[in-house]
Motif scaffolding. Sequence first.
Motif, PDB file in Angstrom:
ATOM      1  N   LYS A   1      47.616  -6.853  29.481  1.00 14.42           N
ATOM      2  CA  LYS A   1      46.561  -6.717  28.476  1.00 14.42           C
ATOM      3  C   LYS A   1      45.422  -7.676  28.790  1.00 14.42           C
ATOM      4  O   LYS A   1      45.646  -8.863  29.074  1.00 14.42           O
ATOM      5  CB  LYS A   1      47.149  -7.039  27.088  1.00 14.42           C
ATOM      6  N   ASP A   2      44.194  -7.140  28.756  1.00 15.71           N
ATOM      7  CA  ASP A   2      42.986  -7.944  28.957  1.00 15.71           C
ATOM      8  C   ASP A   2      42.946  -8.622  30.324  1.00 15.71           C
ATOM      9  O   ASP A   2      42.312  -9.679  30.475  1.00 15.71           O
ATOM     10  CB  ASP A   2      42.849  -9.011  27.855  1.00 15.71           C
ATOM     11  N   LYS A   4      45.098 -10.373  31.779  1.00 17.45           N
ATOM     12  CA  LYS A   4      45.626 -11.737  31.680  1.00 17.45           C
ATOM     13  C   LYS A   4      47.152 -11.688  31.674  1.00 17.45           C
ATOM     14  O   LYS A   4      47.777 -11.637  30.602  1.00 17.45           O
ATOM     15  CB  LYS A   4      45.107 -12.428  30.415  1.00 17.45           C
ATOM     16  N   ALA A  42      49.344 -13.855  31.969  1.00 17.06           N
ATOM     17  CA  ALA A  42      50.029 -14.982  31.335  1.00 17.06           C
ATOM     18  C   ALA A  42      50.081 -14.885  29.816  1.00 17.06           C
ATOM     19  O   ALA A  42      50.746 -15.705  29.168  1.00 17.06           O
ATOM     20  CB  ALA A  42      49.356 -16.296  31.737  1.00 17.06           C
ATOM     21  N   ASN A  43      49.410 -13.887  29.215  1.00 16.31           N
ATOM     22  CA  ASN A  43      49.369 -13.859  27.751  1.00 16.31           C
ATOM     23  C   ASN A  43      50.582 -13.202  27.100  1.00 16.31           C
ATOM     24  O   ASN A  43      50.706 -13.170  25.875  1.00 16.31           O
ATOM     25  CB  ASN A  43      48.067 -13.204  27.246  1.00 16.31           C
ATOM     26  N   GLY A  44      51.487 -12.640  27.924  1.00 14.25           N
ATOM     27  CA  GLY A  44      52.702 -12.042  27.368  1.00 14.25           C
ATOM     28  C   GLY A  44      52.503 -10.672  26.764  1.00 14.25           C
ATOM     29  O   GLY A  44      53.433 -10.088  26.211  1.00 14.25           O
ATOM     30  N   LYS A  45      51.270 -10.130  26.876  1.00 12.32           N
ATOM     31  CA  LYS A  45      50.966  -8.825  26.291  1.00 12.32           C
ATOM     32  C   LYS A  45      50.924  -7.757  27.373  1.00 12.32           C
ATOM     33  O   LYS A  45      50.452  -8.008  28.478  1.00 12.32           O
ATOM     34  CB  LYS A  45      49.636  -8.884  25.550  1.00 12.32           C
ATOM     35  N   SER A  62      54.063  -7.863  31.558  1.00 13.45           N
ATOM     36  CA  SER A  62      53.969  -9.272  31.187  1.00 13.45           C
ATOM     37  C   SER A  62      55.133  -9.638  30.267  1.00 13.45           C
ATOM     38  O   SER A  62      55.790 -10.672  30.453  1.00 13.45           O
ATOM     39  CB  SER A  62      52.638  -9.554  30.490  1.00 13.45           C
ATOM     40  N   TYR A  84      58.339 -12.303  31.111  1.00 13.34           N
ATOM     41  CA  TYR A  84      58.747 -13.452  30.298  1.00 13.34           C
ATOM     42  C   TYR A  84      60.176 -13.295  29.772  1.00 13.34           C
ATOM     43  O   TYR A  84      60.894 -14.285  29.619  1.00 13.34           O
ATOM     44  CB  TYR A  84      57.772 -13.651  29.138  1.00 13.34           C
ATOM     45  N   ARG A 116      58.195 -20.181  28.557  1.00 14.06           N
ATOM     46  CA  ARG A 116      56.854 -19.764  28.966  1.00 14.06           C
ATOM     47  C   ARG A 116      56.089 -20.872  29.682  1.00 14.06           C
ATOM     48  O   ARG A 116      55.322 -20.607  30.606  1.00 14.06           O
ATOM     49  CB  ARG A 116      56.054 -19.283  27.752  1.00 14.06           C
TER      50      ARG A 116
END
Length: 294
Positions: free
Chosen positions: A73-74, A76, A78-81, A85, A89, A99
Amino acid sequence: MHPAPSALRRAAAAATIALLATAVGCAPQPEEKASGASSSSAGTTCAKGGLATQTSGKLTIATDEPAYEPWFKDDKPANGKGFESAVAYAVAKQLGYDRSAVVWQSVPFNKAFAPGVKTFDFDINQVSISTERKKAVDFSSGYYDVRQAVIALKGSKAAKATGIADLKGLKLGAQVGTTSLDYITDVVKPSQEPAVYAKNDQAKSALKNGQVDAIVTDLPTAFYITAAEVTDARIVGQFENQGGTPEQFGLVLDKGSALTSCVSGAVDALRKDGTLAKLEKQWLSDAVDAPVLK
């Protein structure tokens, strides 16, 4: 006076025992060998948070850039979305890394499964498990069952295709090194050479600009492209799995990696406890169904 025969026999026996004791004392001990083997084996166990990773105490995970939706998502990771992603995690947590201990790294799609030493612990980037790729890298257990789909602009000749035969005369495109491209060359076998692109973005642009009649991607990506990026396109249909075995995405590891069994165990546990299904429903629920091209 000479010793009695019985005394001589006792002396000889005592000497023999002494020599044997010395010899045994100097020889490698089986018990010590066994102890050493156990210690070595313990070093390769899946100790929570204590694996032989690229950086001690950290888990380095790689993916491509940009990181596409709905997998991320986006842009990124690292954002977990996004599905991958979230899966990354979840695997990290299963292995004992929270994390804050996860480090993300950018690696081009094709390079992830190319021969050579890896700089990551595992890569997650919609990489389908295949016998050919296994010659160069290790794979975890599959974390997602996937099908390939065809996208074409609405109202085009390609959009009206109902079977594989209807695709043969079209100009088709896909990203280099992907199963999507394999389906074009091995299943459709078009009369024209397919267009091959370094990135999916380039394939999408070619479709929008009319440089190709249709492109092939995995089904969830196809749903996202047609819903959010090329809204005047539609999913023509999806291919059946070849050979009776579902195509699966797997985590990519270095060939012969000591982490492979641990990472596979983590994926298996997430499948068994329902985590993968839950994440799939959360992030890929829009990728429901499409006509099957036969």
